[in-house]
Scaffold this motif. Sequence first.
Motif, PDB file in Angstrom:
ATOM      1  N   THR A 158       0.852  -1.187   0.000  1.00  0.00           N
ATOM      2  CA  THR A 158       0.000   0.000   0.000  1.00  0.00           C
ATOM      3  C   THR A 158       0.889   1.237   0.000  1.00  0.00           C
ATOM      4  OG1 THR A 158      -0.083   0.167   2.417  1.00  0.00           O
ATOM      5  CG2 THR A 158      -1.728  -1.245   1.352  1.00  0.00           C
ATOM      6  N   GLU A 159       0.265   2.403  -0.161  1.00  0.00           N
ATOM      7  CA  GLU A 159       1.025   3.641  -0.023  1.00  0.00           C
ATOM      8  C   GLU A 159       0.162   4.688   0.670  1.00  0.00           C
ATOM      9  OE1 GLU A 159       0.288   5.949  -4.253  1.00  0.00           O
ATOM     10  OE2 GLU A 159       2.030   4.615  -4.086  1.00  0.00           O
ATOM     11  N   ASP A 160       0.836   5.576   1.394  1.00  0.00           N
ATOM     12  CA  ASP A 160       0.137   6.620   2.126  1.00  0.00           C
ATOM     13  C   ASP A 160       0.143   7.901   1.307  1.00  0.00           C
ATOM     14  OD1 ASP A 160      -0.744   7.594   5.111  1.00  0.00           O
ATOM     15  OD2 ASP A 160       0.400   9.145   4.077  1.00  0.00           O
ATOM     16  N   ASP A 161      -1.026   8.480   1.101  1.00  0.00           N
ATOM     17  CA  ASP A 161      -1.159   9.743   0.385  1.00  0.00           C
ATOM     18  C   ASP A 161      -1.830  10.745   1.312  1.00  0.00           C
ATOM     19  OD1 ASP A 161      -1.226  11.745  -1.494  1.00  0.00           O
ATOM     20  OD2 ASP A 161      -2.877  10.892  -2.648  1.00  0.00           O
ATOM     21  N   PHE A 162      -0.996  11.426   2.119  1.00  0.00           N
ATOM     22  CA  PHE A 162      -1.477  12.406   3.083  1.00  0.00           C
ATOM     23  C   PHE A 162      -2.582  11.839   3.975  1.00  0.00           C
ATOM     24  CE2 PHE A 162       0.728  14.886  -0.038  1.00  0.00           C
ATOM     25  CZ  PHE A 162       1.378  15.858   0.716  1.00  0.00           C
ATOM     26  N   GLY A 163      -2.266  10.670   4.548  1.00  0.00           N
ATOM     27  CA  GLY A 163      -3.175  10.050   5.501  1.00  0.00           C
ATOM     28  C   GLY A 163      -4.181   9.089   4.897  1.00  0.00           C
ATOM     29  N   GLU A 164      -4.306   9.101   3.584  1.00  0.00           N
ATOM     30  CA  GLU A 164      -5.219   8.164   2.911  1.00  0.00           C
ATOM     31  C   GLU A 164      -4.414   6.977   2.389  1.00  0.00           C
ATOM     32  OE1 GLU A 164      -8.346   7.971  -0.877  1.00  0.00           O
ATOM     33  OE2 GLU A 164      -7.392   9.869  -0.321  1.00  0.00           O
TER      34      GLU A 164
ATOM     35  N   LEU B  80      -3.398  -2.603   9.783  1.00  0.00           N
ATOM     36  CA  LEU B  80      -2.327  -3.325   9.101  1.00  0.00           C
ATOM     37  C   LEU B  80      -2.064  -2.769   7.689  1.00  0.00           C
ATOM     38  CD1 LEU B  80      -0.319  -5.737   9.183  1.00  0.00           C
ATOM     39  CD2 LEU B  80      -2.126  -7.086   8.072  1.00  0.00           C
ATOM     40  N   PRO B  81      -3.073  -2.451   6.875  1.00  0.00           N
ATOM     41  CA  PRO B  81      -2.781  -1.897   5.542  1.00  0.00           C
ATOM     42  C   PRO B  81      -1.934  -0.627   5.602  1.00  0.00           C
ATOM     43  CG  PRO B  81      -5.055  -2.614   5.642  1.00  0.00           C
ATOM     44  CD  PRO B  81      -4.516  -2.694   7.041  1.00  0.00           C
ATOM     45  N   ALA B  82      -2.198   0.234   6.599  1.00  0.00           N
ATOM     46  CA  ALA B  82      -1.387   1.446   6.748  1.00  0.00           C
ATOM     47  C   ALA B  82       0.032   1.089   7.168  1.00  0.00           C
ATOM     48  CB  ALA B  82      -2.023   2.380   7.770  1.00  0.00           C
ATOM     49  N   LEU B  83       0.167   0.101   8.034  1.00  0.00           N
ATOM     50  CA  LEU B  83       1.485  -0.333   8.495  1.00  0.00           C
ATOM     51  C   LEU B  83       2.320  -0.858   7.329  1.00  0.00           C
ATOM     52  CD1 LEU B  83       2.786  -0.439  11.348  1.00  0.00           C
ATOM     53  CD2 LEU B  83       2.142  -2.846  11.442  1.00  0.00           C
ATOM     54  N   LEU B  84       1.665  -1.527   6.385  1.00  0.00           N
ATOM     55  CA  LEU B  84       2.373  -2.125   5.255  1.00  0.00           C
ATOM     56  C   LEU B  84       2.652  -1.121   4.128  1.00  0.00           C
ATOM     57  CD1 LEU B  84       0.555  -5.570   5.115  1.00  0.00           C
ATOM     58  CD2 LEU B  84       2.790  -5.037   6.095  1.00  0.00           C
ATOM     59  N   GLY B  85       2.399   0.155   4.386  1.00  0.00           N
ATOM     60  CA  GLY B  85       2.790   1.200   3.454  1.00  0.00           C
ATOM     61  C   GLY B  85       4.018   1.960   3.913  1.00  0.00           C
ATOM     62  N   ARG B  86       4.614   1.542   5.043  1.00  0.00           N
ATOM     63  CA  ARG B  86       5.792   2.229   5.574  1.00  0.00           C
ATOM     64  C   ARG B  86       7.067   1.829   4.811  1.00  0.00           C
ATOM     65  NH1 ARG B  86       6.122   4.531  10.389  1.00  0.00           N
ATOM     66  NH2 ARG B  86       8.119   3.506  10.825  1.00  0.00           N
ATOM     67  N   SER B  87       8.064   2.660   4.894  1.00  0.00           N
ATOM     68  CA  SER B  87       9.308   2.478   4.136  1.00  0.00           C
ATOM     69  C   SER B  87       9.935   1.102   4.335  1.00  0.00           C
ATOM     70  CB  SER B  87      10.307   3.570   4.531  1.00  0.00           C
ATOM     71  OG  SER B  87      11.565   3.350   3.976  1.00  0.00           O
ATOM     72  N   GLU B  88       9.959   0.640   5.584  1.00  0.00           N
ATOM     73  CA  GLU B  88      10.661  -0.624   5.865  1.00  0.00           C
ATOM     74  C   GLU B  88       9.952  -1.839   5.287  1.00  0.00           C
ATOM     75  OE1 GLU B  88       8.015   0.170   9.469  1.00  0.00           O
ATOM     76  OE2 GLU B  88       9.427   1.348   8.253  1.00  0.00           O
ATOM     77  N   THR B  89       8.687  -1.695   4.870  1.00  0.00           N
ATOM     78  CA  THR B  89       7.948  -2.834   4.310  1.00  0.00           C
ATOM     79  C   THR B  89       8.118  -2.939   2.793  1.00  0.00           C
ATOM     80  OG1 THR B  89       5.880  -1.610   3.973  1.00  0.00           O
ATOM     81  CG2 THR B  89       6.221  -2.610   6.143  1.00  0.00           C
ATOM     82  N   SER B  90       9.072  -2.201   2.238  1.00  0.00           N
ATOM     83  CA  SER B  90       9.310  -2.228   0.793  1.00  0.00           C
ATOM     84  C   SER B  90       9.659  -3.634   0.319  1.00  0.00           C
ATOM     85  CB  SER B  90      10.444  -1.274   0.434  1.00  0.00           C
ATOM     86  OG  SER B  90      10.082   0.056   0.703  1.00  0.00           O
ATOM     87  N   ILE B  91       9.262  -3.932  -0.909  1.00  0.00           N
ATOM     88  CA  ILE B  91       9.460  -5.263  -1.472  1.00  0.00           C
ATOM     89  C   ILE B  91      10.728  -5.289  -2.318  1.00  0.00           C
ATOM     90  CG2 ILE B  91       8.446  -7.089  -2.871  1.00  0.00           C
ATOM     91  CD1 ILE B  91       7.007  -6.352  -0.154  1.00  0.00           C
ATOM     92  N   MET B  92      11.580  -6.278  -2.041  1.00  0.00           N
ATOM     93  CA  MET B  92      12.865  -6.444  -2.716  1.00  0.00           C
ATOM     94  C   MET B  92      12.888  -7.750  -3.501  1.00  0.00           C
ATOM     95  SD  MET B  92      15.220  -5.230   0.511  1.00  0.00           S
ATOM     96  CE  MET B  92      13.982  -5.710   1.736  1.00  0.00           C
TER      97      MET B  92
END
Length: 527
Positions: free
Chosen positions: A156-162, A243-255
């Motif tokens: 996911t990604e965060d767009d100003f809280g959304e 959880l969806p918001a948590l999985l938009g944080r930088s450290e959850t990036s997919i490699m």
Amino acid sequence: MNNKKKLETYELLFKYFGPGESETTLADVAAALGCTSRHARTLLQQMSALEWLVWQPEPGRGKRSLLVCNQEPINACYQLMGDALEAGKHESVFKLAGFNDRHVSSELKKYLISSTQHNSQAIRIPFHREIKTLHPHYALDRTERHLILHVFQRLTEDDFGEIKPSLAHHWESDEEGINWTFYLQSGVQYQDQTPMKVEDIVLSLLVLINNPYWRSLYEHIESIDVLSPESIRISLSRPDWHLPALLGRSETSIMPSQYGRLIINPEAPVGSGSFMIDIASSRLFRLKRNNNYSGKNALIDSIELWIHPDWAKDKLCSEGSFFLDQPEQVYTAACNDVGYFYMMIKKPQLRERIVSKAIIDVLQEKRLILGEIYYPVTFSYDDNNECRYYAQLLNQALANHQHVISTCVSFGEQQKETDISLGGIRIEGCSLTSLLAFFYTYSLWPQILSPPLYQKLLALLHQAQATQDKQQAEGVLRSILTWLSGDRILTMIRQESFKLTAPLKIQGIRVNNVGWCDFSKLWVKSH
């Protein structure tokens, strides 16, 4: 003769004969340069080949010739800097800026302002330090985490809280908020054009939840199962509606991964984000648009961070600047909620009302001396200008005390032995998950709080995650801050803001609470 020496020679010649046309002799040129006539002729030919000057010799000894200096020495310097940049000789760019003992950092800023790039849209940003690792699991500095958001993708990604779709185009949970299903985009490619596999997503997240620093934030993830090439299920040990918001944080990036291991080049990691790393040197960091991005392509070709340590002297963490083609009118965009600077008091003696208030007064510059403390004090402070300033205030206030020890630490580094910590809570994207990240990753709570209070802290964190309404959940986390402040354990010194200064020519800037702006949305007006 190297290019720097040529520049210095040309500037000497320019001082004697430039600008414009001069009638002179080869002997006069040789005298000005302090060399033989033969060598002067060679130098004139070299500078003529670079189109810095025109030399029209008149045949015959003593005949006056025509010398035309075509451009100012600094413009000749910019020409060579552009050539060196094009050739990938970044160290040469910095050396050229310092020709004839010029101040390198000042001249570089002028170059960033004045340079053009032959219709290639590049935004150039002066930066004060070398870019560190961009491994999503180990990058803790704000700028690195911001760059990771552009190089990699997340579910996911965060767009100003959304919270919006990214690699996952849809997600759903059961009634308890424990079992989550994420439906994935198909056909996503990494920047090296290899396909992203569902196994890459699973492995990236599994490695993350076992990382020593991040483990506590993601420890409620019990399992990640592949349901199909386009879907995964994440099962939790307790409810987490965020959880969806948590999985938009930088450290959850997919490699990318291979043979059960993640693949990441520490110098230039490969992701699937809107930008790819083109240059990562100690002098220049360049992001180039990824034209195979699965989302909306970046509007600008490239973003460059030009690096010189002298720019750190007056740089606040809350400020940044863009430099484009030439000097022009600028504007400022700002965000007033990117985090907080705090004081954490670990030593119970220092939590006495009179003592803690006196320390806060020092940090807020309401008093100069701490006369209430009669015992050794140790404190640590984050490595940024703001916390260094607070440390300076505290050191000055304790100048007459013996055994005062202060230690500068990197963000996220936690010192068990210190009595006081001066640091920051960073709001990155979603404020709810940012506060969760602070509370969970701060590992010294069992040392600071009694066992019952530590269990109270955990219970409130779990309550926030189990509260479906975002505002109510954030209210639970804010109540923790109020409680800790009331007990004089954690005090917010001030709110952190961030502002960016840019030419009017750069459009699309909206400062986010990550502390930068979305590079992919920037564009440049042609007029």
